[in-house]
Design a protein around this motif. Sequence first.
Motif, PDB file in Angstrom:
ATOM      1  N   UNK A 177       0.846  -1.206   0.000  1.00 60.30           N
ATOM      2  CA  UNK A 177       0.000   0.000   0.000  1.00 60.30           C
ATOM      3  C   UNK A 177       0.878   1.251   0.000  1.00 60.30           C
ATOM      4  N   UNK A 178       1.886   1.250   0.877  1.00 61.18           N
ATOM      5  CA  UNK A 178       2.799   2.403   0.922  1.00 61.18           C
ATOM      6  C   UNK A 178       3.626   2.486  -0.358  1.00 61.18           C
ATOM      7  N   UNK A 179       4.080   1.345  -0.831  1.00 56.47           N
ATOM      8  CA  UNK A 179       4.899   1.341  -2.052  1.00 56.47           C
ATOM      9  C   UNK A 179       4.111   1.972  -3.202  1.00 56.47           C
ATOM     10  N   UNK A 180       2.821   1.645  -3.274  1.00 55.43           N
ATOM     11  CA  UNK A 180       1.992   2.183  -4.360  1.00 55.43           C
ATOM     12  C   UNK A 180       1.825   3.700  -4.231  1.00 55.43           C
ATOM     13  N   UNK A 188      10.811   7.861  -5.908  1.00 50.59           N
ATOM     14  CA  UNK A 188      11.553   6.648  -5.565  1.00 50.59           C
ATOM     15  C   UNK A 188      11.520   6.358  -4.067  1.00 50.59           C
ATOM     16  N   UNK A 189      11.566   5.069  -3.740  1.00 52.33           N
ATOM     17  CA  UNK A 189      11.629   4.652  -2.334  1.00 52.33           C
ATOM     18  C   UNK A 189      12.555   3.438  -2.237  1.00 52.33           C
ATOM     19  N   UNK A 190      13.405   3.444  -1.200  1.00 55.03           N
ATOM     20  CA  UNK A 190      14.324   2.327  -0.938  1.00 55.03           C
ATOM     21  C   UNK A 190      14.103   1.872   0.503  1.00 55.03           C
ATOM     22  N   UNK A 292       8.623   4.843  -7.436  1.00 55.34           N
ATOM     23  CA  UNK A 292       8.246   3.550  -6.844  1.00 55.34           C
ATOM     24  C   UNK A 292       9.447   2.870  -6.219  1.00 55.34           C
ATOM     25  N   UNK A 293       9.259   1.584  -5.844  1.00 54.27           N
ATOM     26  CA  UNK A 293      10.330   0.861  -5.155  1.00 54.27           C
ATOM     27  C   UNK A 293      11.497   0.620  -6.109  1.00 54.27           C
ATOM     28  N   UNK A 294      12.698   0.950  -5.646  1.00 52.97           N
ATOM     29  CA  UNK A 294      13.909   0.611  -6.411  1.00 52.97           C
ATOM     30  C   UNK A 294      14.327  -0.778  -5.915  1.00 52.97           C
ATOM     31  N   UNK A 295      13.973  -1.809  -6.677  1.00 56.97           N
ATOM     32  CA  UNK A 295      14.134  -3.179  -6.175  1.00 56.97           C
ATOM     33  C   UNK A 295      15.592  -3.593  -6.014  1.00 56.97           C
ATOM     34  N   UNK A 296      16.442  -3.204  -6.962  1.00 54.78           N
ATOM     35  CA  UNK A 296      17.839  -3.638  -6.840  1.00 54.78           C
ATOM     36  C   UNK A 296      18.483  -2.981  -5.615  1.00 54.78           C
ATOM     37  N   UNK A 305      13.714  -6.064   2.013  1.00 52.68           N
ATOM     38  CA  UNK A 305      13.202  -5.453   0.777  1.00 52.68           C
ATOM     39  C   UNK A 305      11.919  -6.152   0.342  1.00 52.68           C
ATOM     40  N   UNK A 306      11.159  -5.516  -0.539  1.00 54.92           N
ATOM     41  CA  UNK A 306       9.952  -6.186  -1.045  1.00 54.92           C
ATOM     42  C   UNK A 306      10.301  -7.451  -1.825  1.00 54.92           C
TER      43      UNK A 306
END
Length: 328
Positions: A177-180, A188-190, A292-296, A305-306
Amino acid sequence: MRKIRIAIVGVGNCASSLVQGINFYRGTGANGTGIGLMHREIGSYRPGDIEVVAAFDIDRRKVGLDVSRAIFAPPNCTKVFCEKVNLTGAIVKMGCVFDGYPPHMAGGDPLRTFLPLEKESTREQIIAELKDSCAEIMVNYLPVGSEEATRFYASCALDAGIAFVNNIPVFIASDPVWAKRFADKNLPIIGDDIKAQVGATILHRTLVDLFRKQSVMGERLADENMHVGPSDYVPWQLDNKIAFIRVEGKIFGDVPVKIDVKLRVEDSPNSAGVAIDSIRCCKLALDRGIGGVLHSASAYFSKHPPVQMTDDEAHRAVEQFIRGERDC
Ligand SMILES: NC(=O)c1ccc[n+]([C@@H]2O[C@H](COP(=O)([O-])OP(=O)(O)OC[C@H]3O[C@@H](n4cnc5c(N)ncnc54)[C@H](O)[C@@H]3O)[C@@H](O)[C@H]2O)c1
């Protein structure tokens, strides 16, 4: 040279190490060798390009001081490795307390507890400070357990239109929910929960990986055979962390093998060495218009991490991201 304008929430030991590190690695002398830095440059950004332009705390010994002075105020107790810290021009502003000050701290030794000011800032004042300072990334260093406070400051970051680096073990990047919310605003979010350079996480993972690669431990152990967790807070250790790691397995012929490791490390510089890269990766995403989420970066720099990756995979992925070969 372009700067990276950050707002710090929680001017405690980790923030102290980060701000000291920004100054330490600005030098061209011995510090210019880059020992202790995972990346000297990320994109074109060096550690000295990070500028603290806003900061929030609740402790009366820190609020009202320039960040460069507040980082040395009690109860901060981490190692001082850079005594000459330039004035930042950012004055620590009073935040909103929420659960950042747990009731058990009241009446404790002032050298080990927070002393909150009574009059809190309003949400509007915090958002105005973020906007007026032109901060572009909020770096969350609230105390562990600050769930409500983290959600509050994350929502302020959203309203101010800035990115978020969540260094603490409260789920924001890993909460869909927060990531969205960040993705919807293309911010961006890490996160969540920053790793250390040479900490218990990477050390035990490396040992377990060694066992796995040598077929010493083929399957997941039963839960009763695993224990991971803190034992106690030891006041005289100050910011020093001690971890005992024992890994047991069997080698050729079912013959037992045991590894015992004792790690002693100053906690806050250990995580600041990771934060200084995480912040620069966040800035690269801002430059590239990625939200959005920076997955790497989340997988490489954070414990929760997600999308979890092995350390090798996460390292490869973040290097690809830095080179612009992957989006997030
Ligand atoms: N050191 C590490 O290696 C490491 C690793 C992973 C995560 N972390 C996390 O980083 C966080 C910070 O750690 P630290 O050692 O700097 O903690 P700290 O206790 O030294 O600092 C926390 C600061 O937050 C301030 N604060 C409390 N409530 C606040 C509020 N509502 N608004 C603004 N400021 C508030 C306090 O006054 C204090 O200055 C912790 O949550 C910790 O779990 C640290």
